[in-house]
Design an enzyme around this catalytic site. Structure first.
Site, PDB file in Angstrom:
ATOM      1  CB  CYS A 221      64.052 -59.775  63.583  1.00 40.42           C
ATOM      2  SG  CYS A 221      63.722 -61.046  62.336  1.00 40.42           S
ATOM      3  CB  CYS A 250      66.579 -59.665  60.624  1.00 43.54           C
ATOM      4  SG  CYS A 250      67.329 -60.407  62.091  1.00 43.54           S
ATOM      5  CB  CYS A 253      67.352 -64.519  60.471  1.00 43.36           C
ATOM      6  SG  CYS A 253      65.878 -63.483  60.673  1.00 43.36           S
ATOM      7  CB  CYS A 276      57.117 -37.179  67.537  1.00 37.82           C
ATOM      8  SG  CYS A 276      57.675 -36.754  65.876  1.00 37.82           S
ATOM      9  CG  HIS A 303      58.927 -32.838  67.757  1.00 35.25           C
ATOM     10  ND1 HIS A 303      58.782 -34.192  67.934  1.00 35.25           N
ATOM     11  CD2 HIS A 303      58.679 -32.274  68.970  1.00 35.25           C
ATOM     12  CE1 HIS A 303      58.479 -34.441  69.192  1.00 35.25           C
ATOM     13  NE2 HIS A 303      58.398 -33.302  69.849  1.00 35.25           N
ATOM     14  CG  ASP A 320      56.788 -33.335  73.326  1.00 31.14           C
ATOM     15  OD1 ASP A 320      56.469 -34.526  73.171  1.00 31.14           O
ATOM     16  OD2 ASP A 320      57.625 -32.762  72.608  1.00 31.14           O
TER      17      ASP A 320
END
Length: 607
Positions: A221, A250, A253, A276, A303, A320
């Site tokens: 947050c 959040c 809050c 990714c 991916h 990768d």
């Protein structure tokens, strides 16, 4: 440091700082040209007047011969049969010399840009908007191919190079090459020499994953730093792009925090975070900035990663950046359990369907491919390829055609997975990986009544599953038998002839979990754990056991630890932590390589 010593002799021979500086830059520029265009025979001959004017210097011509150039009359040419790795090493040495003499290679690059030094000739590619189709998959391919053009910007590549601690990585790469050579000569390992090109790539990969870029699942947050949850997505437009923005709320809050999913690599050099898509995008730019022939690889099961062309082996290597993995293409289908169907790779002047490199059963994969007719896909790739390659030289086209033919032959071979292709995904939060089904989970199923022993042998790197004294199953590699693992690898110390499981280098903590489960109608009444371990200088190996959905409880390592209770499943989790930056200070299942007894035992009785 023979390279630097020879360059010092050239400096003494020329006796003029300005002349020496010009020679360094002109030679570096010539090397860039050869590395960028290995197919172009004309560029292999030195033609710069600055270089031709100093051929009277014996120290300079000796250096040219030392890095691979051959004299042909009054010309010096880099022969086609000479490995490009020599030029990579020479490039690194000259860049270090410039860095040490001028304080910063990058500042010097900007200073000399007006004179066109360090500016290899680049083709200004035109995008291809030529596919006459409404197929969204084919249009996606066309768009991704066009996106590769952005990485060819000289100004953007220079900006990327400024982010890389190049001299440090080059020195580390040289150390890695020499260490490999030493181990080969002393008989510690039986392997081939490691090229400087790949050694530098490995150092770049490690630096990018552990030092430069960071993974973001859900941002903290912005108001109170508490955890958040994604509630919606929006579209954002700024000066450089239009992108998607994830809005998080959040849990404490209720303030909202935005996570823009930037696509502009220039922006990613500044934000240095994402998932990714951002990782592969930025890493592609950094690799191109260092002169690697680079591919951006797109997988329709959500991916993306990269490939680098290795001039030594004449093949594309899987890279990768999220996982920190090099040349482990089967880890997605085998380790992660992904059902791949289409994997398309894009470079600056070529594209290829590389699905077959990343899968083991090609006939099964064909049955899953239903986004477009195979003939239409092939024709679309050929159309886009021909349009782009009409913009390069004839020599480059011939080189690409030969390279494509060789790759097609390589793609026809079905491979079996290796050790580093067996593990599940490590990038991202555990819950997120499990939700995507990419955690690479393995469960030892207890299908019959009796006493089961799951035994792991570190030296042999295998499991044995034994029921009432009878061997039922063998599983190769430690990764293939774990429920999940995070930042753990099997270390073999060739000098000490020891093997053990440890957290990965650069990580503060590693974790590994095994899971046992009784089949329907059965129940377990007892669990016994026995694991060898070693702790040094503050390193800690911590174990816990979780029965069914009950809270985890600490377990004692070393001697046998027995739990008598009823359960249907259990998880045994080990954490490797502490010991400062030295990952070797916490070791699990340490064993001499000559030993043949088990180092880990999980015993469960099913009734």
């Amino acid at each position: 440091m023979e390279d630097i010593a020879r360059l010092a002799l050239v400096e003494q021979s020329l006796r003029d700082v300005d002349s020496y500086s010009k020679v360094l830059y002109e030679l570096l520029n010539a090397i860039y040209e050869i590395l960028e265009n290995p197919h172009d025979d004309e560029l292999r001959t030195l033609k710069s007047e600055v270089l031709l004017n100093v051929l009277h210097s014996e120290a300079f011509t000796d250096y040219l011969k030392y890095i691979g150039f051959q004299q042909d009359g009054n010309n010096y040419t880099y022969p086609k049969e000479e490995a490009l790795g020599k030029l990579r090493v020479a490039q690194a040495a000259i860049e270090r010399k410039i860095y040490f003499c001028c304080g910063s290679l990058h500042r010097t690059q900007r200073r000399v840009r007006s004179s066109q030094l360090l500016q290899p000739k680049k083709v200004k590619f035109a995008p291809a908007n030529i596919l006459e189709t409404n197929n969204s998959f084919l249009l996606k391919i066309e768009n991704l191919f066009n996106n590769m053009i952005q990485y060819e910007s000289s100004e953007l590549q220079e900006l990327a190079r400024e982010q890389i601690p190049l001299v440090k990585l080059q020195l580390m790469a040289l150390d890695r090459v020499r260490d490999q050579q030493r181990k080969i000569k002393t008989g510690e390992i039986k392997d081939h020499d490691l090229s400087f090109e790949l050694a530098l790539l490995l150092e770049l990969l490690g630096w990018f994953k552990h030092r430069f870029f960071s993974w973001v699942d859900a941002p903290a947050c912005c108001a109170c730093a508490a955890p958040t949850v994604c509630t919606r997505t929006e579209i954002m437009t700024n000066d450089t792009e239009t992108c998607r923005v994830e809005i998080y709320k959040c849990k404490s809050c209720e303030a909202e925090t935005k996570l823009p999913r930037y696509n502009d690599p220039r922006t990613l050099l500044r934000t240095r975070k994402g998932r990714c898509g951002e990782w592969a995008n930025c890493f592609t730019l950094l690799c191109r900035a260092l002169g690697y022939d680079t591919r951006y690889v797109f997988d329709t099961t959500d991916h993306v990663w990269c490939e680098i062309f290795d001039n030594e082996s004449n093949q594309w290597l899987h890279v990768d950046p999220c996982e920190g993995q090099l040349d482990a293409p089967l880890m997605y289908c085998h380790g992660w359990g992904k059902k791949l169907s289409y994997v398309i790779a894009f470079s600056r002047d070529d594209l290829q369907d590389v699905t077959w490199r990343y899968t083991m059963d090609h006939k099964e994969v064909l049955q899953r491919r239903n986004l477009v007719e195979e003939a239409t896909l092939v024709q679309s790739i050929l159309t886009l390829r021909q349009h782009r390659q009409r913009q390069v030289s004839a020599a480059r086209r011939l080189y690409l055609a030969r390279r494509t033919l060789l790759e097609l032959v390589q793609l026809m071979v079905e491979r079996k997975p290796g050790e580093y292709e067996s593990r599940g995904r490590i990038s991202g939060a555990r819950e997120w990986r499990e939700q995507r089904g990419e955690a690479g989970k393995h469960t030892f199923h207890l299908a019959q009544k009796g006493t089961y022993d799951i035994l792991y042998y570190t030296a042999l790197d295998k499991y044995e599953v034994v029921l009432d004294g009878k061997e039922m199953q063998t599983i190769a590699t430690w990764e293939a038998g774990v429920y999940e693992s995070h930042e753990v690898f099997r270390k073999v110390e060739n000098d000490w002839q020891m093997a053990y499981l440890a957290r990965e280098e650069g990580e503060s903590e590693g974790e590994i979990t095994w899971r046992l489960a009784a089949e329907q109608g059965l129940m377990c009444t007892e669990l016994t754990l026995q694991m060898g371990f070693a702790e040094y200088e503050g390193g800690r190996v911590e174990c816990s056991v979780q029965f069914d959905d009950n809270p985890p409880e600490p377990a004692k390592l070393g001697d046998s630890c027995t739990y008598s209770r009823h359960f249907t499943s259990c998880r045994v989790r080990v954490r490797l932590r502490g010991g400062g930056a030295d990952w070797q200070n916490a070791q699990l299942a340490r064993q001499p390589m000559a030993a043949r007894q088990h180092t880990l035992r999980l015993r469960a009785t099913a009734i």
